[in-house]
Scaffold this motif. Sequence first.
Motif: not given
Length: 278
Positions: A33, A51-52, A55, A57, A73-74, A77
């Motif tokens: 992340a 994307r997996d 992550w 941001q 959120a991280a 995810a």
Amino acid sequence: MTATARSWFVTGASSGLGRHLTELLLARGDRVAATALRASELDDLAVAHARDRLWAQVLDVTDADAVRRTVDAACAALGRVDVVVNTLGSGLLGAAEEITDAQLRHQLDTGLLGAVRIARAALPHLREQGGGRILQVTGTGGHDALPLMSLRLAAARGVEGFFASLAREVAPFGIRITLIEQADAPAADRAVPLAAYERTPLAELRRTMTSGAVRPLSDPAKTARAVLDCADLEPAPLRLVLGSDAYETTRTALARRLADLEVQREIAWSTDVDDVRH
């Protein structure tokens, strides 16, 4: 993904140590992340990795609510975050009375409070999952003191104190903390010099420090490898000094401090209550 793959949360992933570490982690199969101040700074990584695995941001560590939301959120995810790495800080060069109130607030909000916010947001997740690591990057200012860097060193010493105390608080939960100590990089922000200081030795020091000639000796790529390896060290060191300049600066500062303390031994003991026996 390798059998030993981990999930990492890395701030400042757009450049420097954060960028090198993020690239190294992705190359070896870990999940990351990654955060930066601007989304465009992570576009190339997002294109190159699934994307997996990545992550990405935007995050401003001076925004407490945004820090909590982003860390939450991280973790959602990625499923979990094993290692949190905060590489962000803020460099400021200037004598104490030259610094504006706005610069003061930004320095402490980024270099000290930002680090505290990241750790506090991560702790509930690390505690609930049974442990993890927090690696906080800081400078040698936690030990040494240089003119023109009072606010920068105030933030560094605050970071030192906070994380040293935090390490003892969270050890029962399997959470380990390491301060990654490097030589301080050149300051990006500078105070406007006062004429009075041009008649002191600070004038020459300021010219030297703004000339570009003084730079840390540590290589960001090698440092990123050492940070990655640090996450596997058992027991986890509270402090990890990286770079020969950081090592020598820290060693000299600690030796000087110990020497200053030793000459005060008699004075210190002389102030004890009378019935104390040494």
